[in-house]
Design a protein around this motif. Structure first.
Motif, PDB file in Angstrom:
ATOM      1  N   ARG A  60       0.855  -1.196   0.000  1.00  0.00           N
ATOM      2  CA  ARG A  60       0.000   0.000   0.000  1.00  0.00           C
ATOM      3  C   ARG A  60       0.886   1.238   0.000  1.00  0.00           C
ATOM      4  O   ARG A  60       1.917   1.269   0.670  1.00  0.00           O
ATOM      5  CB  ARG A  60      -0.896   0.031   1.238  1.00  0.00           C
ATOM      6  CG  ARG A  60      -1.891  -1.109   1.272  1.00  0.00           C
ATOM      7  CD  ARG A  60      -2.723  -1.049   2.516  1.00  0.00           C
ATOM      8  NE  ARG A  60      -1.843  -1.089   3.685  1.00  0.00           N
ATOM      9  CZ  ARG A  60      -2.252  -1.088   4.938  1.00  0.00           C
ATOM     10  NH1 ARG A  60      -3.516  -1.022   5.207  1.00  0.00           N
ATOM     11  NH2 ARG A  60      -1.409  -1.141   5.935  1.00  0.00           N
ATOM     12  N   PRO A  61       0.482   2.293  -0.709  1.00  0.00           N
ATOM     13  CA  PRO A  61       1.252   3.532  -0.642  1.00  0.00           C
ATOM     14  C   PRO A  61       1.154   4.164   0.744  1.00  0.00           C
ATOM     15  O   PRO A  61       0.158   3.983   1.446  1.00  0.00           O
ATOM     16  CB  PRO A  61       0.601   4.422  -1.707  1.00  0.00           C
ATOM     17  CG  PRO A  61      -0.763   3.865  -1.911  1.00  0.00           C
ATOM     18  CD  PRO A  61      -0.687   2.401  -1.578  1.00  0.00           C
ATOM     19  N   THR A  62       2.196   4.889   1.121  1.00  0.00           N
ATOM     20  CA  THR A  62       2.230   5.579   2.406  1.00  0.00           C
ATOM     21  C   THR A  62       2.264   7.081   2.144  1.00  0.00           C
ATOM     22  O   THR A  62       3.100   7.563   1.377  1.00  0.00           O
ATOM     23  CB  THR A  62       3.467   5.162   3.219  1.00  0.00           C
ATOM     24  OG1 THR A  62       3.407   3.767   3.452  1.00  0.00           O
ATOM     25  CG2 THR A  62       3.520   5.894   4.548  1.00  0.00           C
ATOM     26  N   VAL A  63       1.352   7.797   2.777  1.00  0.00           N
ATOM     27  CA  VAL A  63       1.265   9.251   2.642  1.00  0.00           C
ATOM     28  C   VAL A  63       1.524   9.877   4.004  1.00  0.00           C
ATOM     29  O   VAL A  63       0.941   9.464   5.009  1.00  0.00           O
ATOM     30  CB  VAL A  63      -0.117   9.692   2.105  1.00  0.00           C
ATOM     31  CG1 VAL A  63      -0.229  11.216   2.075  1.00  0.00           C
ATOM     32  CG2 VAL A  63      -0.361   9.107   0.718  1.00  0.00           C
ATOM     33  N   LEU A  64       2.404  10.864   4.010  1.00  0.00           N
ATOM     34  CA  LEU A  64       2.737  11.610   5.221  1.00  0.00           C
ATOM     35  C   LEU A  64       2.281  13.054   5.053  1.00  0.00           C
ATOM     36  O   LEU A  64       2.672  13.719   4.090  1.00  0.00           O
ATOM     37  CB  LEU A  64       4.254  11.576   5.460  1.00  0.00           C
ATOM     38  CG  LEU A  64       4.807  12.460   6.585  1.00  0.00           C
ATOM     39  CD1 LEU A  64       4.281  12.002   7.942  1.00  0.00           C
ATOM     40  CD2 LEU A  64       6.333  12.446   6.554  1.00  0.00           C
ATOM     41  N   SER A 114       7.871   7.107   3.571  1.00  0.00           N
ATOM     42  CA  SER A 114       6.659   7.535   2.880  1.00  0.00           C
ATOM     43  C   SER A 114       6.879   7.612   1.374  1.00  0.00           C
ATOM     44  O   SER A 114       7.972   7.931   0.915  1.00  0.00           O
ATOM     45  CB  SER A 114       6.210   8.903   3.410  1.00  0.00           C
ATOM     46  OG  SER A 114       5.929   8.809   4.794  1.00  0.00           O
ATOM     47  N   ASP A 115       5.821   7.330   0.632  1.00  0.00           N
ATOM     48  CA  ASP A 115       5.857   7.454  -0.827  1.00  0.00           C
ATOM     49  C   ASP A 115       5.492   8.865  -1.259  1.00  0.00           C
ATOM     50  O   ASP A 115       6.023   9.387  -2.232  1.00  0.00           O
ATOM     51  CB  ASP A 115       4.876   6.463  -1.466  1.00  0.00           C
ATOM     52  CG  ASP A 115       5.216   5.029  -1.114  1.00  0.00           C
ATOM     53  OD1 ASP A 115       6.338   4.602  -1.430  1.00  0.00           O
ATOM     54  OD2 ASP A 115       4.365   4.355  -0.499  1.00  0.00           O
ATOM     55  N   VAL A 116       4.551   9.470  -0.519  1.00  0.00           N
ATOM     56  CA  VAL A 116       4.065  10.814  -0.823  1.00  0.00           C
ATOM     57  C   VAL A 116       4.171  11.648   0.447  1.00  0.00           C
ATOM     58  O   VAL A 116       3.755  11.203   1.517  1.00  0.00           O
ATOM     59  CB  VAL A 116       2.594  10.787  -1.310  1.00  0.00           C
ATOM     60  CG1 VAL A 116       2.104  12.182  -1.632  1.00  0.00           C
ATOM     61  CG2 VAL A 116       2.431   9.859  -2.506  1.00  0.00           C
ATOM     62  N   VAL A 117       4.735  12.850   0.320  1.00  0.00           N
ATOM     63  CA  VAL A 117       4.869  13.767   1.451  1.00  0.00           C
ATOM     64  C   VAL A 117       4.128  15.051   1.082  1.00  0.00           C
ATOM     65  O   VAL A 117       4.479  15.718   0.116  1.00  0.00           O
ATOM     66  CB  VAL A 117       6.349  14.066   1.768  1.00  0.00           C
ATOM     67  CG1 VAL A 117       6.456  15.027   2.946  1.00  0.00           C
ATOM     68  CG2 VAL A 117       7.118  12.777   2.051  1.00  0.00           C
ATOM     69  N   SER A 168      -5.244  10.277  -7.687  1.00  0.00           N
ATOM     70  CA  SER A 168      -3.958  10.174  -8.384  1.00  0.00           C
ATOM     71  C   SER A 168      -3.170   8.966  -7.903  1.00  0.00           C
ATOM     72  O   SER A 168      -2.407   8.363  -8.676  1.00  0.00           O
ATOM     73  CB  SER A 168      -3.140  11.462  -8.197  1.00  0.00           C
ATOM     74  OG  SER A 168      -2.596  11.551  -6.886  1.00  0.00           O
ATOM     75  N   ILE A 169      -3.313   8.595  -6.642  1.00  0.00           N
ATOM     76  CA  ILE A 169      -2.631   7.413  -6.107  1.00  0.00           C
ATOM     77  C   ILE A 169      -3.227   6.148  -6.704  1.00  0.00           C
ATOM     78  O   ILE A 169      -2.516   5.191  -6.988  1.00  0.00           O
ATOM     79  CB  ILE A 169      -2.738   7.371  -4.563  1.00  0.00           C
ATOM     80  CG1 ILE A 169      -1.885   8.490  -3.949  1.00  0.00           C
ATOM     81  CG2 ILE A 169      -2.306   6.024  -4.015  1.00  0.00           C
ATOM     82  CD1 ILE A 169      -2.081   8.642  -2.460  1.00  0.00           C
ATOM     83  N   ARG A 170      -4.525   6.160  -6.924  1.00  0.00           N
ATOM     84  CA  ARG A 170      -5.214   4.969  -7.425  1.00  0.00           C
ATOM     85  C   ARG A 170      -5.062   4.793  -8.930  1.00  0.00           C
ATOM     86  O   ARG A 170      -5.397   3.740  -9.454  1.00  0.00           O
ATOM     87  CB  ARG A 170      -6.695   5.045  -7.058  1.00  0.00           C
ATOM     88  CG  ARG A 170      -6.940   4.813  -5.589  1.00  0.00           C
ATOM     89  CD  ARG A 170      -8.406   4.817  -5.274  1.00  0.00           C
ATOM     90  NE  ARG A 170      -8.648   4.336  -3.921  1.00  0.00           N
ATOM     91  CZ  ARG A 170      -9.758   4.534  -3.259  1.00  0.00           C
ATOM     92  NH1 ARG A 170     -10.754   5.187  -3.825  1.00  0.00           N
ATOM     93  NH2 ARG A 170      -9.911   4.065  -2.041  1.00  0.00           N
ATOM     94  N   GLU A 171      -4.599   5.831  -9.624  1.00  0.00           N
ATOM     95  CA  GLU A 171      -4.428   5.724 -11.076  1.00  0.00           C
ATOM     96  C   GLU A 171      -3.364   4.671 -11.378  1.00  0.00           C
ATOM     97  O   GLU A 171      -2.326   4.628 -10.724  1.00  0.00           O
ATOM     98  CB  GLU A 171      -3.983   7.064 -11.683  1.00  0.00           C
ATOM     99  CG  GLU A 171      -5.061   8.096 -11.686  1.00  0.00           C
ATOM    100  CD  GLU A 171      -4.573   9.461 -12.142  1.00  0.00           C
ATOM    101  OE1 GLU A 171      -3.365   9.620 -12.413  1.00  0.00           O
ATOM    102  OE2 GLU A 171      -5.401  10.369 -12.240  1.00  0.00           O
ATOM    103  N   PRO A 172      -3.628   3.830 -12.352  1.00  0.00           N
ATOM    104  CA  PRO A 172      -2.625   2.811 -12.685  1.00  0.00           C
ATOM    105  C   PRO A 172      -1.351   3.421 -13.246  1.00  0.00           C
ATOM    106  O   PRO A 172      -1.405   4.401 -13.981  1.00  0.00           O
ATOM    107  CB  PRO A 172      -3.327   1.930 -13.737  1.00  0.00           C
ATOM    108  CG  PRO A 172      -4.479   2.730 -14.227  1.00  0.00           C
ATOM    109  CD  PRO A 172      -4.824   3.736 -13.174  1.00  0.00           C
ATOM    110  N   GLY A 173      -0.239   2.822 -12.842  1.00  0.00           N
ATOM    111  CA  GLY A 173       1.105   3.085 -13.282  1.00  0.00           C
ATOM    112  C   GLY A 173       1.482   4.394 -13.693  1.00  0.00           C
ATOM    113  O   GLY A 173       2.458   4.780 -14.152  1.00  0.00           O
ATOM    114  N   ALA A 187      -6.734   1.435   2.090  1.00  0.00           N
ATOM    115  CA  ALA A 187      -5.884   1.189   0.914  1.00  0.00           C
ATOM    116  C   ALA A 187      -4.584   1.991   0.955  1.00  0.00           C
ATOM    117  O   ALA A 187      -3.684   1.748   0.155  1.00  0.00           O
ATOM    118  CB  ALA A 187      -6.655   1.508  -0.360  1.00  0.00           C
ATOM    119  N   VAL A 188      -4.497   2.956   1.872  1.00  0.00           N
ATOM    120  CA  VAL A 188      -3.323   3.813   1.985  1.00  0.00           C
ATOM    121  C   VAL A 188      -2.893   3.839   3.451  1.00  0.00           C
ATOM    122  O   VAL A 188      -3.734   3.956   4.335  1.00  0.00           O
ATOM    123  CB  VAL A 188      -3.638   5.253   1.506  1.00  0.00           C
ATOM    124  CG1 VAL A 188      -2.444   6.171   1.678  1.00  0.00           C
ATOM    125  CG2 VAL A 188      -4.113   5.258   0.055  1.00  0.00           C
TER     126      VAL A 188
END
Length: 135
Positions: free
Chosen positions: A4-8, A77-80, A130-135, A32-33
């Motif tokens: 799962r992506p990690t958002v901070l 984190s993947d997204v800050v 935007s996180i859920r958009e594929p690739g 999911a996040v």
């Protein structure tokens, strides 16, 4: 490590904007996040007006506790998403960074915090899409 992506979410006191954003993303992503929040100079408690504003939309952030921003939290984190922490937020290549300019709810009346809350929700919805958009 999780898939799962990690958002901070980071703001100065980690008591208003970042807590509201984390509350929205936790609720809207339905697990999911991985959601985290921190502050460059964390306060002692969550802003009670932010808690009230979020309760109006069915999200409870009252049990949150301001946390200090660490290099490790950013690295993990993947997204800050920064909200006024300026240069206090460490930068690591390969991370997705966004700076959201939002009014600070500190010291504001509920009527002034509602539009901040609503803008945060809108931005969180866009971020999640935007996180859920594929690739």
């Amino acid at each position: 490590m999780t898939d799962r992506p990690t958002v901070l979410f980071v703001c100065v006191h980690n008591s208003g904007r970042s807590q509201m954003a984390a509350g929205f993303l936790s609720a809207l992503s339905e697990g999911a996040v991985d959601v985290r929040s921190a502050g460059s100079m964390p306060g002692n408690e969550i802003n009670p007006v932010a808690v009230e504003a979020m309760a109006e939309v069915g999200i409870d952030i009252a049990s949150g506790q301001p946390k200090v921003l660490t290099d490790q939290a950013v690295q993990d984190s993947d997204v800050v998403i920064t909200m006024g922490c300026g240069d206090a937020c460490p930068f690591y290549p390969g991370k997705r960074y966004e700076d959201w300019e939002l009014d600070d709810p500190a010291g504001q009346e509920l009527e002034k915090v509602r539009p901040i809350r609503d803008e945060i929700k809108k931005r969180v919805e866009e971020l999640l899409a935007s996180i859920r958009e594929p690739g």
